[in-house]
Design a protein around this motif. Structure first.
Motif, PDB file in Angstrom:
ATOM      1  N   LEU A 202       0.820  -1.217   0.000  1.00  0.00           N
ATOM      2  CA  LEU A 202       0.000   0.000   0.000  1.00  0.00           C
ATOM      3  C   LEU A 202       0.850   1.261   0.000  1.00  0.00           C
ATOM      4  O   LEU A 202       0.505   2.260  -0.627  1.00  0.00           O
ATOM      5  CB  LEU A 202      -0.928   0.011   1.214  1.00  0.00           C
ATOM      6  CG  LEU A 202      -2.154  -0.910   1.149  1.00  0.00           C
ATOM      7  CD1 LEU A 202      -2.849  -0.925   2.493  1.00  0.00           C
ATOM      8  CD2 LEU A 202      -3.101  -0.445   0.067  1.00  0.00           C
ATOM      9  N   LEU A 203       1.967   1.218   0.742  1.00  0.00           N
ATOM     10  CA  LEU A 203       2.823   2.394   0.810  1.00  0.00           C
ATOM     11  C   LEU A 203       3.416   2.698  -0.559  1.00  0.00           C
ATOM     12  O   LEU A 203       3.982   1.822  -1.223  1.00  0.00           O
ATOM     13  CB  LEU A 203       3.932   2.197   1.832  1.00  0.00           C
ATOM     14  CG  LEU A 203       3.487   2.202   3.302  1.00  0.00           C
ATOM     15  CD1 LEU A 203       4.641   1.850   4.217  1.00  0.00           C
ATOM     16  CD2 LEU A 203       2.904   3.554   3.687  1.00  0.00           C
ATOM     17  N   ASP A 204       3.243   3.932  -0.977  1.00  0.00           N
ATOM     18  CA  ASP A 204       3.752   4.459  -2.244  1.00  0.00           C
ATOM     19  C   ASP A 204       3.036   3.874  -3.462  1.00  0.00           C
ATOM     20  O   ASP A 204       3.441   4.095  -4.600  1.00  0.00           O
ATOM     21  CB  ASP A 204       5.265   4.240  -2.381  1.00  0.00           C
ATOM     22  CG  ASP A 204       6.034   4.953  -1.273  1.00  0.00           C
ATOM     23  OD1 ASP A 204       5.450   5.866  -0.638  1.00  0.00           O
ATOM     24  OD2 ASP A 204       7.192   4.597  -1.027  1.00  0.00           O
ATOM     25  N   ALA A 205       1.946   3.127  -3.216  1.00  0.00           N
ATOM     26  CA  ALA A 205       1.085   2.692  -4.307  1.00  0.00           C
ATOM     27  C   ALA A 205      -0.321   3.245  -4.119  1.00  0.00           C
ATOM     28  O   ALA A 205      -1.071   3.359  -5.076  1.00  0.00           O
ATOM     29  CB  ALA A 205       1.029   1.171  -4.386  1.00  0.00           C
ATOM     30  N   ALA A 206      -0.661   3.591  -2.870  1.00  0.00           N
ATOM     31  CA  ALA A 206      -1.975   4.177  -2.574  1.00  0.00           C
ATOM     32  C   ALA A 206      -1.864   5.172  -1.427  1.00  0.00           C
ATOM     33  O   ALA A 206      -2.435   6.258  -1.479  1.00  0.00           O
ATOM     34  CB  ALA A 206      -2.977   3.079  -2.226  1.00  0.00           C
ATOM     35  N   VAL A 207      -1.122   4.807  -0.393  1.00  0.00           N
ATOM     36  CA  VAL A 207      -0.862   5.711   0.740  1.00  0.00           C
ATOM     37  C   VAL A 207       0.612   6.070   0.686  1.00  0.00           C
ATOM     38  O   VAL A 207       1.461   5.234   0.968  1.00  0.00           O
ATOM     39  CB  VAL A 207      -1.202   5.033   2.083  1.00  0.00           C
ATOM     40  CG1 VAL A 207      -0.953   5.992   3.242  1.00  0.00           C
ATOM     41  CG2 VAL A 207      -2.646   4.548   2.086  1.00  0.00           C
ATOM     42  N   PHE A 208       0.908   7.299   0.341  1.00  0.00           N
ATOM     43  CA  PHE A 208       2.302   7.674   0.084  1.00  0.00           C
ATOM     44  C   PHE A 208       2.988   8.143   1.364  1.00  0.00           C
ATOM     45  O   PHE A 208       2.461   8.955   2.113  1.00  0.00           O
ATOM     46  CB  PHE A 208       2.360   8.755  -0.998  1.00  0.00           C
ATOM     47  CG  PHE A 208       1.927   8.241  -2.338  1.00  0.00           C
ATOM     48  CD1 PHE A 208       2.850   7.681  -3.204  1.00  0.00           C
ATOM     49  CD2 PHE A 208       0.594   8.275  -2.713  1.00  0.00           C
ATOM     50  CE1 PHE A 208       2.449   7.173  -4.432  1.00  0.00           C
ATOM     51  CE2 PHE A 208       0.183   7.771  -3.939  1.00  0.00           C
ATOM     52  CZ  PHE A 208       1.118   7.220  -4.798  1.00  0.00           C
ATOM     53  N   HIS A 352      -0.039  -1.098  11.706  1.00  0.00           N
ATOM     54  CA  HIS A 352       0.611  -1.264  10.409  1.00  0.00           C
ATOM     55  C   HIS A 352       1.149   0.097   9.964  1.00  0.00           C
ATOM     56  O   HIS A 352       0.536   1.139  10.238  1.00  0.00           O
ATOM     57  CB  HIS A 352      -0.402  -1.790   9.393  1.00  0.00           C
ATOM     58  CG  HIS A 352       0.192  -2.220   8.100  1.00  0.00           C
ATOM     59  ND1 HIS A 352       0.546  -1.328   7.106  1.00  0.00           N
ATOM     60  CD2 HIS A 352       0.485  -3.457   7.607  1.00  0.00           C
ATOM     61  CE1 HIS A 352       1.038  -1.992   6.063  1.00  0.00           C
ATOM     62  NE2 HIS A 352       1.005  -3.275   6.347  1.00  0.00           N
ATOM     63  N   PRO A 353       2.303   0.136   9.291  1.00  0.00           N
ATOM     64  CA  PRO A 353       2.883   1.427   8.864  1.00  0.00           C
ATOM     65  C   PRO A 353       1.955   2.294   8.030  1.00  0.00           C
ATOM     66  O   PRO A 353       2.105   3.518   7.994  1.00  0.00           O
ATOM     67  CB  PRO A 353       4.113   0.998   8.048  1.00  0.00           C
ATOM     68  CG  PRO A 353       4.483  -0.345   8.589  1.00  0.00           C
ATOM     69  CD  PRO A 353       3.188  -0.997   8.967  1.00  0.00           C
TER      70      PRO A 353
END
Length: 444
Positions: A202-208, A352-353
């Motif tokens: 999810l990180l940097d693909a939807a939640v940056f 979760h981060p």
């Protein structure tokens, strides 16, 4: 752009792929798949020929299903173009002849069950038909030949005489070349992984996690979406690490019709505060453009607008208290709920981060989340007639999506959301919010 006549012209799809050097890879026997069924039920399955129960969601004979995935992209540019291709295929599958009768296209992910962190899952579709339709199958093959890197692959699922489900993997050659059967395998249920296959990516693909991560996506869009350059120009005028002034910064969050506008206006007057909104008015003319883009691009846009708002917060908080109508928590909550198919139980776990505030984004002093029952929220929405984003409209018809957004809000950390029930009268809600503010800022 979707061709009004139905099937996207092959020249258009080929032009979309011309600068997308993806490579068709064989469907690996060890891979698993997860499809989101109507009602947000997730079905996990694999085609490895081993013993196991038949997965749910596949219609019995004479029904037939098809699946395909877009090959994994490696570079940022490939990611952007693959995301746009997925969006266009989704649009195409919502048009004739693919919506005829009882047919439907469901979201599908292909992933490596042995290492969920290794690479992002490949996105695709599971097309379900109540009965075999040779003409529709030919149209689907033609679409994939035009859209996917050669040789495109198509999985065909159908029930055998023993009531078991089998998958035939076909390699599609050129129009004159026909297709080649690569192999057949029995389809069985796959164990549900410890976490949703999309959670680790999810990180940097939807939640940056940073301004630069979101900026990198829009940089790859400037030749595809002219407005992306205008957004980047605004972002580049903002300080990279703006410092907050001495006055408090208070964010009001919540779904549509929870009373955010009423409360923020009231607080503005009672605290003699400056009110800001995210996204800010300077980008409002581009929202519709980016709302029509896939999640990767849409979320990069909204992430960057938060950095524009942060620059405004830094300036205004040197003069007076600042009230912000939505900020990062909204951006993240909607992104998580969109990308994680299924229900609340499928969300990333607590701590979760993805629930953590970006380190390079100016942080507010207090975040208040207004909550209201779904029945009351719908009652308030009736007759408003305001233009909605696609996701806001989905809140009204998909209770599972709404629940995922609400729960994502609740799991946010550093800062977390302070909940206030906004079902009661305006005066009572304002009193509760003011009480929360007084607890945090006794001198205010």
């Amino acid at each position: 752009m979707v061709h009004r006549g139905g099937l996207l012209p092959s020249l258009l799809l080929r032009s979309m792929m011309s600068s997308l050097p993806l490579h068709a890879a064989p469907v690996e026997a060890g891979r698993c798949f997860v499809a989101a069924l109507p009602g947000s039920e997730l079905v996990y399955f694999t085609a490895n020929g081993s013993d196991g129960a038949r997965p749910l969601g596949f219609p019995p004979s004479p029904g037939r299903c098809y699946s395909f995935c877009i090959p994994a992209a490696q570079s940022p540019r490939e990611r952007v173009r693959a995301a746009r291709l997925h969006k266009r295929l989704q649009q195409r599958l919502s048009q004739a002849p693919f919506v005829a009768g009882d047919s439907e296209a469901l979201p599908l992910l292909s992933y490596d069950p042995q290492d969920l962190d290794a690479a992002p899952p490949e996105k695709g579709f599971l097309v379900r038909l109540a009965q075999a339709a040779p003409e529709m199958e030919r149209c689907l093959e033609a679409l994939l030949r035009s859209a996917l890197p050669a040789p495109a692959q198509l999985c065909v699922y159908q029930e055998a005489g023993d009531n078991q489900l089998w998958r035939a993997l076909w390699r599609l050659g050129g129009t004159a070349e026909g297709k080649e059967l690569v192999g057949r395998a029995r389809v069985v249920q796959a164990p549900q992984p410890a976490r949703h296959p999309a959670a680790s990516h999810l990180l940097d693909a939807a939640v940056f996690r940073s301004r630069e991560a979101a900026r990198g996506v829009l940089e790859e869009c400037t030749t595809l979406i002219p407005e992306a350059k205008a957004v980047l120009d605004l972002v580049d005028k903002c300080s990279e690490l703006p410092k907050r002034g001495s006055f408090p910064v208070i964010v009001i969050e919540g779904l549509d019709a929870t009373g955010k506008t009423t409360i923020t206006e009231s607080l503005k007057d009672s605290l003699n505060a400056i009110m800001l909104r995210s996204p800010p008015s300077c980008v409002s003319q581009w929202r519709k453009i980016f709302d029509d883009e896939p999640t990767l691009i849409r979320r990069a846009f909204y992430a960057l607008t938060n950095y524009i708002v942060a620059s405004e917060i830094a300036k205004e908080s040197t003069k007076s208290p600042v009230i912000v109508d939505r900020y990062w928590h909204s951006t993240a909550a909607y992104a998580i709920a969109t990308e994680i198919s299924g229900k609340v139980s499928d969300l990333p776990p607590l701590h979760h981060p993805v629930y953590c505030w970006p380190e390079d984004l100016l942080k507010p002093d207090l975040v208040i989340l207004l909550t209201v029952s779904s029945a009351e929220r719908i009652r308030r929405l009736q007759g408003r007639g305001a233009e909605k984003t696609r996701e806001e409209a989905e809140l009204e018809v998909d209770r599972f999506f709404r629940q995922k957004v609400e729960e994502s809000y609740r799991r946010m950390e550093n800062p977390s959301c302070q909940l206030v029930d906004s079902s009661c009268s305006r005066e009572e809600v304002l009193k509760d919010v003011q009480h929360q503010i007084k607890n945090h800022f006794p001198l205010l």
